[in-house]
Structure formats: C-alpha cells, structure tokens
Design a protein around this motif. Structure first.
Motif, short mmCIF file in Angstrom:
data_model
loop_
_atom_site.label_atom_id
_atom_site.label_comp_id
_atom_site.label_asym_id
_atom_site.label_seq_id
_atom_site.Cartn_x
_atom_site.Cartn_y
_atom_site.Cartn_z
N THR A 113 1.26 -1.53 0.04
CA THR A 113 -0.37 -0.09 0.01
C THR A 113 1.13 1.78 0.21
O THR A 113 0.65 2.29 -1.02
CB THR A 113 -1.02 0.00 0.77
N PHE A 114 1.96 1.27 1.00
CA PHE A 114 2.68 2.86 0.96
C PHE A 114 3.05 2.52 -0.19
O PHE A 114 3.94 4.08 -0.70
CB PHE A 114 3.24 2.38 2.17
N CYS A 115 4.37 1.48 -0.51
CA CYS A 115 4.97 1.33 -2.30
C CYS A 115 4.21 2.03 -3.41
O CYS A 115 4.63 2.58 -4.21
CB CYS A 115 5.24 0.21 -2.55
N SER A 116 2.79 1.33 -3.38
CA SER A 116 1.86 2.15 -5.11
C SER A 116 1.80 3.57 -4.73
O SER A 116 1.73 4.08 -5.49
CB SER A 116 1.48 1.01 -5.06
N ALA A 117 1.41 3.38 -3.14
CA ALA A 117 0.58 5.54 -2.88
C ALA A 117 2.23 5.94 -3.28
O ALA A 117 2.03 6.89 -4.11
CB ALA A 117 0.15 5.33 -1.50
N MET A 118 3.13 5.72 -3.44
CA MET A 118 4.17 6.67 -3.51
C MET A 118 5.15 6.31 -5.27
O MET A 118 5.02 7.46 -5.53
CB MET A 118 5.73 6.33 -2.41
N ALA A 119 4.92 5.61 -5.45
CA ALA A 119 5.41 5.16 -7.57
C ALA A 119 3.90 6.09 -7.83
O ALA A 119 4.17 6.19 -8.84
CB ALA A 119 4.61 3.39 -7.82
N SER A 120 2.30 6.34 -6.80
CA SER A 120 1.69 6.96 -7.87
C SER A 120 1.48 8.84 -8.32
O SER A 120 1.85 9.64 -8.93
CB SER A 120 0.39 6.63 -7.41
N LEU A 121 3.55 8.94 -7.31
CA LEU A 121 3.16 10.17 -6.86
C LEU A 121 4.48 10.61 -8.19
O LEU A 121 5.07 10.20 -8.94
CB LEU A 121 3.99 11.27 -5.53
N GLY A 122 4.23 12.04 -8.90
CA GLY A 122 4.82 12.33 -10.35
C GLY A 122 4.37 11.68 -11.46
O GLY A 122 5.07 12.41 -12.34
N LYS A 123 3.01 10.89 -11.35
CA LYS A 123 2.55 10.03 -12.98
C LYS A 123 2.48 11.52 -13.94
O LYS A 123 2.62 10.89 -15.16
CB LYS A 123 1.71 9.32 -12.50
N ASP A 124 1.26 12.18 -12.79
CA ASP A 124 0.67 13.09 -13.65
C ASP A 124 0.80 14.98 -12.56
O ASP A 124 0.27 13.92 -11.69
CB ASP A 124 -0.84 12.79 -14.06
N LEU A 125 0.47 16.04 -13.53
CA LEU A 125 0.56 16.91 -12.75
C LEU A 125 -0.82 16.84 -11.88
O LEU A 125 -1.24 18.06 -11.08
CB LEU A 125 0.85 18.26 -12.98
N ASP A 126 -1.83 16.59 -12.22
CA ASP A 126 -2.84 16.70 -11.87
C ASP A 126 -3.26 15.83 -10.64
O ASP A 126 -2.71 15.27 -9.96
CB ASP A 126 -4.13 15.83 -12.89
N HIS A 127 -4.15 17.12 -9.68
CA HIS A 127 -4.46 16.00 -8.49
C HIS A 127 -6.05 15.05 -7.88
O HIS A 127 -6.40 16.33 -7.25
CB HIS A 127 -3.92 17.85 -7.41
N PRO A 128 -6.07 13.96 -8.82
CA PRO A 128 -7.50 13.50 -8.27
C PRO A 128 -7.37 12.87 -6.91
O PRO A 128 -6.05 12.86 -6.13
CB PRO A 128 -7.83 11.97 -9.13
N ASP A 129 -9.04 13.32 -6.64
CA ASP A 129 -8.67 12.45 -5.09
C ASP A 129 -8.98 11.21 -5.04
O ASP A 129 -8.18 11.11 -3.26
CB ASP A 129 -11.03 12.36 -5.06
N CYS A 130 -8.14 10.46 -5.72
CA CYS A 130 -8.24 8.96 -5.42
C CYS A 130 -6.44 8.68 -5.72
O CYS A 130 -5.90 8.34 -4.47
CB CYS A 130 -7.68 8.33 -6.53
N LEU A 131 -5.36 10.11 -5.74
CA LEU A 131 -4.06 10.19 -5.23
C LEU A 131 -3.64 10.56 -4.34
O LEU A 131 -3.35 10.42 -2.98
CB LEU A 131 -3.09 11.05 -6.08
#
Length: 301
Positions: A113-131
């Motif tokens: 859970t922690f790794c996938s959350a950190m890996a999702s940072l920086g993929k896009d400049l948008d800030h979706p609620d899921c991020l």
C-alpha cells in the motif's frame, strides 16, 4: 530538489550514451537528493553501468555503489522511491516532524500500500481524489511504523484526522509529533507530486516545468511561499483565548508570525485573567492543549 541535482542524472545518462564507460561517478559532494534520485535511476535502468557516489571528507571519504542499491530495491521500490523522497521531505518540501527516512526503504520493500502510493506520485500533475486517498493511507502507515524496531504496528485507521485523535488520546501531547490534518496533507501531497513529476522527467533535455502556483505553493511579490492550508488551525474563539508563553517581550515578533497574541505585550496594554478550563467543552480543551502548553488566557476589555 534543485534543478541542478536532476541535471546531474541527465548529464550522466547523456555521457554514457556517447561514450560508454565501465564506471560513472555521479557526484563528488554529499547531497542526499542526488544520491536518492541516482539510486532510483539505477533501479529503473536509466543508468546501465556501475554508478558510484563519492561522499565524505578526509578519512571518511568513500564510494557508495548506487547500482547495488538500485538492484536491491528493484524496479517497483525504485518507482516508489522517487515519490517517497519528496513526500517525506527534501530540499523543496517539508518533512514529518520526528519521522526520519530510516523506515522509508523498509516500507517501500515490505508494504504494498505504501509503495504503490509513493509510486503514483509524479505520474501526472493533476491532483485526483484517489491520489490523496492513497497518500493519506500511506501517511497513517508511516506513522504506525517503528523505525527503531523495524516493525509495523496495526494500522487502526486510514484517516489522518482520526489518527490525530487516537495518538493524542494515547498520550502524544506534543502537536509537532502528530500527523498533519487532512487539509494540510492535501497541500503537502500537491508539493510532493509536483517535485516527483520533475524528478520522473529528469531525462528530458528540454524540460520546461510549469509554474508551482496551485501545487502547494503561492507566488507573491517577494517570491515563492508555502501554501500550508486553507482552513484556520482552530475555531476563532479558541484562537482568541490563546497566547504565547513568552517570559519577556518578543524581540523577534515570533508570536505575530504564528498568529498568536503575545502575552507580555497584551499584559502591558490590557488586563489578562486566567480562563477557567472547566467552562470549556472537552473538544475545545483538546484544541487548546494542541495549540499551546501555556494556560488559556482571555482578554477582558
């Protein structure tokens, strides 16, 4: 993270493309940002040859093999490392008080859970609620990890606001040791996402980063300032009853900077009396204890 730190990775990549070498020295000065990004670059295969990081002075000077670190991390953890570094604090983002980076690598390798959350940072400049939802859960995991014992305690909630209540009720009275509230965490996630986006695109030679305005910072006449939060730190009635604990006059106006009444200044201008804490509700009392350790005072005009 400074642009020059990211450019070092680009220069090393381009130099190896033109003239392959058995070894490459990525830096000759101790810089954590460069070391972290270079380790992730090795783990992701951006740098194919052996990468050495020169650090230390005198008898403590040494080479650190970043290729071995990247290989041990693996591609998944290396993806997460690019986001975890700005999220837990770097040159351009704030850190979590009392929470170092010693447990970050362990969580990246052992907590999905922690790794996938950190890996999702920086993929896009948008800030979706899921991020934000993923990063909020990762924050709760981060605060549940005992870095000294390398042990992850049971994560009782994925809400930082609820975690603040749990930790305060468990005896953590120092507000600096509590996780940020949801509003402040949203701003932090935006800053970490912006910085991670630049790091993930460090191999782009013609990188033209967008303005940080709206990504956790505000542009003012004096420069770039942190946008800490949108909501007030406490209800206005509670703030009006709270003052600093200065023994002498505030020479540096530090009370003004944190929007607190200065006790010594107000004492000379008006009459202060102790406010009976029994008249406050339990929720207001907890907020007062969180804001300051000094007794709550109210100004009688």
């Amino acid at each position: 993270m400074e642009e020059a730190d990211q450019r070092l990775i680009l220069h090393a990549y381009c130099a190896l493309q033109q003239t392959p070498q058995p070894d490459v020295i990525i830096s000759n000065f101790p810089d954590t940002d460069v070391m972290v990004l270079a380790s992730a670059a090795c783990g992701l295969g951006w740098i194919q040859t052996r990468c050495l990081f020169y650090t230390g002075t005198g008898s403590k000077a040494r080479y650190i093999n970043l290729t071995e670190i990247g290989a041990k991390l693996g591609k998944t953890a290396s993806e997460g490392l690019i986001g975890a570094h700005p999220f837990t604090g770097c040159d351009s983002t704030s850190s979590f008080k009392g929470r170092g980076k010693s447990g970050v690598l362990w969580l990246l390798q052992n907590n999905t859970t922690f790794c996938s959350a950190m890996a999702s940072l920086g993929k896009d400049l948008d800030h979706p609620d899921c991020l934000f939802t993923c990063c909020e859960a990762a924050t709760c995991i981060f605060y549940s990890f005992n870095a000294r014992m390398k042990k992850l305690s049971a994560v009782r909630t994925h809400s930082v606001n609820e975690l603040r209540k749990i930790m305060f009720g468990s005896g953590t009275s120092d507000p600096e040791k509590l996780p940020p509230c949801q509003d402040a965490l949203k701003k932090k996630v935006k800053r970490a996402n912006y910085q991670a986006f630049l790091s993930r695109n460090c191999l782009n030679q013609d990188q033209k980063p967008p303005s940080p305005e709206g990504h956790g910072w505000t542009v003012t006449d004096t420069g770039l300032e942190m946008d800490w939060m949108d909501v007030p730190p406490a209800p206005s009635a509670i703030l009006a009853m709270t003052c600093c604990g200065c023994k002498t006059a505030c020479q540096s106006n530090r009370c003004v900077h944190v929007f607190l009444y200065c006790q010594t200044v107000k004492t000379s201008q008006s009459k202060w009396v102790l406010w009976k804490l029994q008249m406050l509700t339990m929720n207001q009392y907890l907020i007062l204890r969180t804001l300051t350790r000094t007794p709550a005072l109210i100004l009688i005009k």
